[in-house]
Design a protein around this motif. Sequence first.
Motif, mmCIF file in Angstrom:
data_model
loop_
_atom_site.group_PDB
_atom_site.id
_atom_site.type_symbol
_atom_site.label_atom_id
_atom_site.label_comp_id
_atom_site.label_asym_id
_atom_site.label_seq_id
_atom_site.Cartn_x
_atom_site.Cartn_y
_atom_site.Cartn_z
ATOM 1 N N SER A 109 0.830 -1.207 0.000
ATOM 2 C CA SER A 109 0.000 0.000 0.000
ATOM 3 C C SER A 109 0.868 1.262 0.000
ATOM 4 O O SER A 109 0.571 2.237 -0.702
ATOM 5 C CB SER A 109 -0.961 -0.002 1.196
ATOM 6 O OG SER A 109 -0.268 0.185 2.415
ATOM 7 N N LEU A 115 -4.737 -0.343 -5.045
ATOM 8 C CA LEU A 115 -4.856 0.122 -3.665
ATOM 9 C C LEU A 115 -6.269 -0.092 -3.145
ATOM 10 O O LEU A 115 -6.479 -0.498 -1.997
ATOM 11 C CB LEU A 115 -4.484 1.609 -3.595
ATOM 12 C CG LEU A 115 -4.291 2.245 -2.220
ATOM 13 C CD1 LEU A 115 -3.246 1.500 -1.404
ATOM 14 C CD2 LEU A 115 -3.897 3.706 -2.364
ATOM 15 N N LEU A 141 -6.954 -3.755 -2.087
ATOM 16 C CA LEU A 141 -6.387 -4.239 -0.831
ATOM 17 C C LEU A 141 -7.474 -4.226 0.254
ATOM 18 O O LEU A 141 -8.367 -3.381 0.225
ATOM 19 C CB LEU A 141 -5.197 -3.377 -0.410
ATOM 20 C CG LEU A 141 -3.997 -3.374 -1.357
ATOM 21 C CD1 LEU A 141 -2.898 -2.469 -0.827
ATOM 22 C CD2 LEU A 141 -3.461 -4.783 -1.585
ATOM 23 N N LEU A 149 -4.192 -0.335 7.032
ATOM 24 C CA LEU A 149 -4.112 0.280 5.702
ATOM 25 C C LEU A 149 -4.943 1.557 5.605
ATOM 26 O O LEU A 149 -5.080 2.123 4.516
ATOM 27 C CB LEU A 149 -4.587 -0.707 4.627
ATOM 28 C CG LEU A 149 -3.853 -2.042 4.522
ATOM 29 C CD1 LEU A 149 -4.341 -2.812 3.301
ATOM 30 C CD2 LEU A 149 -2.350 -1.843 4.442
ATOM 31 N N THR A 180 -2.957 4.746 4.143
ATOM 32 C CA THR A 180 -2.621 4.672 2.716
ATOM 33 C C THR A 180 -3.874 4.695 1.845
ATOM 34 O O THR A 180 -3.856 5.268 0.749
ATOM 35 C CB THR A 180 -1.786 3.418 2.414
ATOM 36 O OG1 THR A 180 -2.369 2.282 3.070
ATOM 37 C CG2 THR A 180 -0.362 3.588 2.894
ATOM 38 N N LYS A 181 -4.955 4.111 2.325
ATOM 39 C CA LYS A 181 -6.198 4.162 1.550
ATOM 40 C C LYS A 181 -6.756 5.589 1.512
ATOM 41 O O LYS A 181 -7.299 6.042 0.496
ATOM 42 C CB LYS A 181 -7.228 3.185 2.122
ATOM 43 C CG LYS A 181 -6.996 1.737 1.694
ATOM 44 C CD LYS A 181 -8.078 0.827 2.189
ATOM 45 C CE LYS A 181 -7.988 -0.550 1.551
ATOM 46 N NZ LYS A 181 -8.411 -0.575 0.142
ATOM 47 N N GLY A 194 -4.730 7.424 -0.925
ATOM 48 C CA GLY A 194 -5.158 7.048 -2.264
ATOM 49 C C GLY A 194 -6.373 7.838 -2.696
ATOM 50 O O GLY A 194 -6.467 8.302 -3.843
#
Length: 279
Positions: free
Chosen positions: A202, A228, A231, A237, A240-241, A244
Amino acid sequence: MIIMNRIGNKLKKLRHDLGLTQKEMAADVISVSFYSKVERGFHDIGAEELIQILEKHGVSFQEFFAEPKKNDLNTKKLNALVNDLVKAANEDNDIEITNITNQLMQIEPQTSVTESLVLQAKVISSTHSKDSLKKLSNTEKKKIKQLVFQKDIDENGYLRIVLISNVMEIYTIDELTFLIKSIIRRYQDVAKLEKEVLIALSVLMVNYIDFCLQQNKINLCKEPLNYLKKLPCIVELALTKILGKYYEDIIEGKKEEADKIKKVLTISGYKANVERMKR
Protein backbone atom coordinates in the motif's frame (compact mmCIF):
# COMPACT_ATOMS: atom_id res chain seq x y z
CA MET A 1 -1.79 -25.72 21.71
CA ILE A 2 1.70 -24.44 22.61
CA ILE A 3 3.32 -27.28 20.63
CA MET A 4 0.98 -26.64 17.68
CA ASN A 5 1.88 -22.95 17.69
CA ARG A 6 5.60 -23.74 17.89
CA ILE A 7 5.48 -26.09 14.90
CA GLY A 8 3.28 -23.68 12.97
CA ASN A 9 5.65 -20.79 13.64
CA LYS A 10 8.69 -22.85 12.65
CA LEU A 11 6.99 -23.96 9.42
CA LYS A 12 6.08 -20.38 8.60
CA LYS A 13 9.64 -19.21 9.22
CA LEU A 14 11.07 -22.04 7.11
CA ARG A 15 8.64 -21.20 4.30
CA HIS A 16 9.73 -17.55 4.38
CA ASP A 17 13.40 -18.56 4.39
CA LEU A 18 12.79 -20.75 1.34
CA GLY A 19 10.78 -18.03 -0.41
CA LEU A 20 7.77 -20.31 -0.93
CA THR A 21 4.01 -19.80 -1.02
CA GLN A 22 1.80 -21.88 1.29
CA LYS A 23 0.79 -24.03 -1.69
CA GLU A 24 4.41 -24.70 -2.59
CA MET A 25 5.29 -25.43 1.04
CA ALA A 26 2.41 -27.91 1.47
CA ALA A 27 3.85 -29.78 -1.56
CA ASP A 28 0.64 -31.82 -2.07
CA VAL A 29 1.34 -33.65 1.20
CA ILE A 30 -1.61 -31.90 2.86
CA SER A 31 -4.17 -29.43 1.51
CA VAL A 32 -3.27 -25.75 1.35
CA SER A 33 -6.18 -24.82 3.64
CA PHE A 34 -5.08 -27.38 6.23
CA TYR A 35 -1.47 -26.23 5.98
CA SER A 36 -2.56 -22.62 6.48
CA LYS A 37 -4.34 -23.60 9.71
CA VAL A 38 -1.22 -25.48 10.89
CA GLU A 39 0.87 -22.32 10.43
CA ARG A 40 -1.65 -20.32 12.45
CA GLY A 41 -1.78 -22.91 15.23
CA PHE A 42 -5.38 -23.98 14.58
CA HIS A 43 -4.55 -27.54 13.51
CA ASP A 44 -1.91 -30.06 14.52
CA ILE A 45 0.11 -31.91 11.91
CA GLY A 46 1.11 -35.55 12.13
CA ALA A 47 4.78 -36.49 12.39
CA GLU A 48 4.60 -38.44 9.11
CA GLU A 49 3.15 -35.50 7.16
CA LEU A 50 5.64 -33.08 8.73
CA ILE A 51 8.59 -35.30 7.76
CA GLN A 52 7.27 -35.64 4.21
CA ILE A 53 6.97 -31.86 3.83
CA LEU A 54 10.47 -31.32 5.21
CA GLU A 55 11.92 -34.00 2.90
CA LYS A 56 10.26 -32.32 -0.10
CA HIS A 57 12.30 -29.21 0.70
CA GLY A 58 15.56 -30.92 1.65
CA VAL A 59 15.30 -30.19 5.38
CA SER A 60 15.96 -32.87 7.97
CA PHE A 61 13.79 -33.40 11.06
CA GLN A 62 16.82 -32.54 13.23
CA GLU A 63 17.54 -29.31 11.34
CA PHE A 64 13.93 -28.24 11.65
CA PHE A 65 13.91 -28.47 15.45
CA ALA A 66 17.48 -27.24 15.99
CA GLU A 67 18.01 -24.10 18.08
CA PRO A 68 18.44 -20.87 16.10
CA LYS A 69 21.98 -20.12 14.94
CA LYS A 70 23.61 -16.73 14.58
CA ASN A 71 22.21 -16.29 11.06
CA ASP A 72 18.69 -16.89 12.39
CA LEU A 73 19.22 -14.32 15.11
CA ASN A 74 20.56 -11.88 12.52
CA THR A 75 17.42 -12.42 10.43
CA LYS A 76 15.20 -11.59 13.39
CA LYS A 77 17.24 -8.49 14.19
CA LEU A 78 17.21 -7.46 10.53
CA ASN A 79 13.42 -7.78 10.31
CA ALA A 80 13.03 -5.71 13.48
CA LEU A 81 15.35 -3.01 12.11
CA VAL A 82 13.42 -2.96 8.81
CA ASN A 83 10.19 -2.31 10.69
CA ASP A 84 11.91 0.40 12.75
CA LEU A 85 13.32 1.95 9.58
CA VAL A 86 9.90 2.12 7.93
CA LYS A 87 8.42 3.70 11.07
CA ALA A 88 11.25 6.24 11.36
CA ALA A 89 10.92 7.11 7.67
CA ASN A 90 7.19 7.75 8.02
CA GLU A 91 7.88 10.00 10.99
CA ASP A 92 10.82 11.81 9.33
CA ASN A 93 12.92 10.87 12.36
CA ASP A 94 16.47 11.44 11.07
CA ILE A 95 18.09 10.69 14.44
CA GLU A 96 16.44 7.27 14.60
CA ILE A 97 17.30 6.56 10.95
CA THR A 98 20.97 7.27 11.71
CA ASN A 99 20.79 4.99 14.75
CA ILE A 100 19.25 2.18 12.67
CA THR A 101 21.89 2.67 9.96
CA ASN A 102 24.66 2.24 12.53
CA GLN A 103 23.05 -0.94 13.86
CA LEU A 104 22.74 -2.34 10.33
CA MET A 105 26.43 -1.69 9.70
CA GLN A 106 27.35 -3.63 12.85
CA ILE A 107 25.58 -6.84 11.79
CA GLU A 108 28.05 -9.59 10.89
CA PRO A 109 28.45 -10.96 8.35
CA GLN A 110 27.42 -8.12 6.04
CA THR A 111 25.16 -9.47 3.27
CA SER A 112 23.63 -7.84 0.21
CA VAL A 113 20.44 -7.38 2.26
CA THR A 114 22.15 -5.37 5.00
CA GLU A 115 24.20 -3.44 2.45
CA SER A 116 21.05 -2.51 0.55
CA LEU A 117 19.29 -1.40 3.71
CA VAL A 118 22.22 0.82 4.68
CA LEU A 119 22.03 2.46 1.27
CA GLN A 120 18.27 2.70 1.57
CA ALA A 121 18.60 4.43 4.94
CA LYS A 122 20.96 6.96 3.35
CA VAL A 123 18.33 7.74 0.72
CA ILE A 124 15.54 8.07 3.29
CA SER A 125 17.58 10.31 5.56
CA SER A 126 18.24 12.73 2.72
CA THR A 127 14.82 12.83 1.05
CA HIS A 128 13.78 15.92 2.99
CA SER A 129 15.93 18.22 0.83
CA LYS A 130 15.48 19.04 -2.86
CA ASP A 131 19.02 17.94 -3.74
CA SER A 132 18.78 14.61 -1.92
CA LEU A 133 19.97 12.54 -4.88
CA LYS A 134 23.19 14.58 -5.04
CA LYS A 135 24.19 12.88 -1.79
CA LEU A 136 24.27 9.52 -3.57
CA SER A 137 27.03 8.73 -6.03
CA ASN A 138 26.23 7.12 -9.40
CA THR A 139 27.97 3.99 -8.13
CA GLU A 140 25.64 3.85 -5.12
CA LYS A 141 22.57 4.34 -7.30
CA LYS A 142 23.71 1.56 -9.61
CA LYS A 143 24.41 -0.74 -6.67
CA ILE A 144 20.93 -0.19 -5.22
CA LYS A 145 19.34 -1.13 -8.54
CA GLN A 146 21.44 -4.29 -8.66
CA LEU A 147 20.64 -5.23 -5.07
CA VAL A 148 16.89 -5.00 -5.73
CA PHE A 149 17.17 -7.94 -8.13
CA GLN A 150 19.66 -10.09 -6.24
CA LYS A 151 18.39 -13.49 -5.16
CA ASP A 152 18.21 -12.95 -1.41
CA ILE A 153 16.29 -9.69 -1.87
CA ASP A 154 13.89 -11.24 -4.39
CA GLU A 155 13.08 -14.16 -2.08
CA ASN A 156 12.07 -11.75 0.66
CA GLY A 157 9.21 -9.93 -1.02
CA TYR A 158 8.67 -7.61 1.92
CA LEU A 159 12.22 -6.25 1.93
CA ARG A 160 12.20 -5.82 -1.82
CA ILE A 161 8.94 -3.84 -1.75
CA VAL A 162 10.16 -1.63 1.09
CA LEU A 163 13.44 -0.98 -0.72
CA ILE A 164 11.79 0.03 -4.01
CA SER A 165 9.25 2.17 -2.16
CA ASN A 166 11.98 4.28 -0.62
CA VAL A 167 14.42 4.62 -3.53
CA MET A 168 12.05 5.53 -6.35
CA GLU A 169 13.93 8.67 -7.29
CA ILE A 170 16.92 6.70 -8.57
CA TYR A 171 14.75 5.25 -11.35
CA THR A 172 13.40 6.75 -14.54
CA ILE A 173 9.62 6.79 -14.82
CA ASP A 174 9.77 3.94 -17.38
CA GLU A 175 11.99 1.77 -15.16
CA LEU A 176 9.79 2.36 -12.14
CA THR A 177 6.56 1.70 -14.04
CA PHE A 178 7.95 -1.64 -15.20
CA LEU A 179 8.76 -2.58 -11.58
CA ILE A 180 5.34 -1.54 -10.27
CA LYS A 181 3.47 -3.47 -12.97
CA SER A 182 5.58 -6.55 -12.22
CA ILE A 183 4.83 -6.29 -8.50
CA ILE A 184 1.10 -5.84 -9.07
CA ARG A 185 1.05 -8.98 -11.24
CA ARG A 186 3.00 -10.96 -8.65
CA TYR A 187 0.77 -9.95 -5.75
CA GLN A 188 -2.66 -10.24 -7.39
CA ASP A 189 -4.13 -12.63 -4.80
CA VAL A 190 -4.27 -10.09 -1.97
CA ALA A 191 -6.40 -12.34 0.26
CA LYS A 192 -3.41 -14.64 0.80
CA LEU A 193 -0.87 -11.91 1.60
CA GLU A 194 0.49 -11.35 5.08
CA LYS A 195 -0.27 -8.09 6.84
CA GLU A 196 3.25 -6.67 6.67
CA VAL A 197 3.35 -7.29 2.91
CA LEU A 198 -0.05 -5.62 2.46
CA ILE A 199 1.19 -2.56 4.34
CA ALA A 200 4.38 -2.40 2.28
CA LEU A 201 2.43 -2.75 -0.97
CA SER A 202 0.00 0.00 0.00
CA VAL A 203 2.89 2.37 0.79
CA LEU A 204 4.55 1.44 -2.51
CA MET A 205 1.40 2.27 -4.49
CA VAL A 206 0.95 5.62 -2.74
CA ASN A 207 4.59 6.59 -3.29
CA TYR A 208 4.42 5.58 -6.95
CA ILE A 209 1.23 7.59 -7.54
CA ASP A 210 2.86 10.62 -5.94
CA PHE A 211 5.96 10.10 -8.10
CA CYS A 212 3.81 9.91 -11.26
CA LEU A 213 1.99 13.13 -10.37
CA GLN A 214 5.30 14.88 -9.76
CA GLN A 215 6.29 13.78 -13.28
CA ASN A 216 2.88 14.86 -14.70
CA LYS A 217 2.18 11.24 -15.72
CA ILE A 218 -1.46 11.14 -14.59
CA ASN A 219 -2.25 8.35 -17.06
CA LEU A 220 -0.03 5.97 -15.06
CA CYS A 221 -1.97 6.41 -11.81
CA LYS A 222 -5.09 4.38 -12.65
CA GLU A 223 -3.63 0.88 -12.19
CA PRO A 224 -1.97 1.51 -8.79
CA LEU A 225 -5.09 3.38 -7.55
CA ASN A 226 -7.28 0.41 -8.49
CA TYR A 227 -4.84 -1.98 -6.83
CA LEU A 228 -4.86 0.12 -3.67
CA LYS A 229 -8.66 -0.07 -3.61
CA LYS A 230 -8.42 -3.84 -4.03
CA LEU A 231 -6.39 -4.24 -0.83
CA PRO A 232 -8.46 -5.26 2.23
CA CYS A 233 -10.06 -2.60 4.42
CA ILE A 234 -8.10 -3.19 7.62
CA VAL A 235 -7.07 -0.56 10.13
CA GLU A 236 -3.38 -0.90 9.26
CA LEU A 237 -4.11 0.28 5.70
CA ALA A 238 -6.37 3.17 6.71
CA LEU A 239 -3.77 5.90 6.13
CA THR A 240 -2.62 4.67 2.72
CA LYS A 241 -6.20 4.16 1.55
CA ILE A 242 -7.05 7.71 2.65
CA LEU A 243 -3.99 8.98 0.78
CA GLY A 244 -5.16 7.05 -2.26
CA LYS A 245 -8.52 8.83 -2.06
CA TYR A 246 -6.70 12.16 -1.78
CA TYR A 247 -4.70 11.51 -4.96
CA GLU A 248 -7.82 10.31 -6.75
CA ASP A 249 -9.54 13.60 -5.85
CA ILE A 250 -6.50 15.55 -7.10
CA ILE A 251 -6.56 13.68 -10.41
CA GLU A 252 -10.31 14.25 -10.82
CA GLY A 253 -9.98 17.94 -10.00
CA LYS A 254 -11.88 17.72 -6.72
CA LYS A 255 -9.69 20.24 -4.90
CA GLU A 256 -12.12 20.96 -2.07
CA GLU A 257 -12.44 17.25 -1.25
CA ALA A 258 -8.67 16.84 -1.39
CA ASP A 259 -8.14 19.84 0.91
CA LYS A 260 -10.57 18.31 3.44
CA ILE A 261 -8.50 15.14 3.53
CA LYS A 262 -5.29 17.13 4.03
CA LYS A 263 -6.89 19.04 6.89
CA VAL A 264 -8.04 15.86 8.64
CA LEU A 265 -4.59 14.29 8.24
CA THR A 266 -2.88 17.38 9.65
CA ILE A 267 -5.19 17.46 12.67
CA SER A 268 -4.61 13.72 13.18
CA GLY A 269 -0.84 14.19 13.46
CA TYR A 270 0.26 13.38 9.91
CA LYS A 271 1.67 16.82 9.14
CA ALA A 272 4.92 15.37 7.76
CA ASN A 273 2.98 13.22 5.30
CA VAL A 274 0.84 16.17 4.24
CA GLU A 275 3.90 18.33 3.56
CA ARG A 276 5.27 15.69 1.17
CA MET A 277 1.98 15.25 -0.69
CA LYS A 278 1.41 16.53 -4.22
CA ARG A 279 -0.35 19.87 -4.01
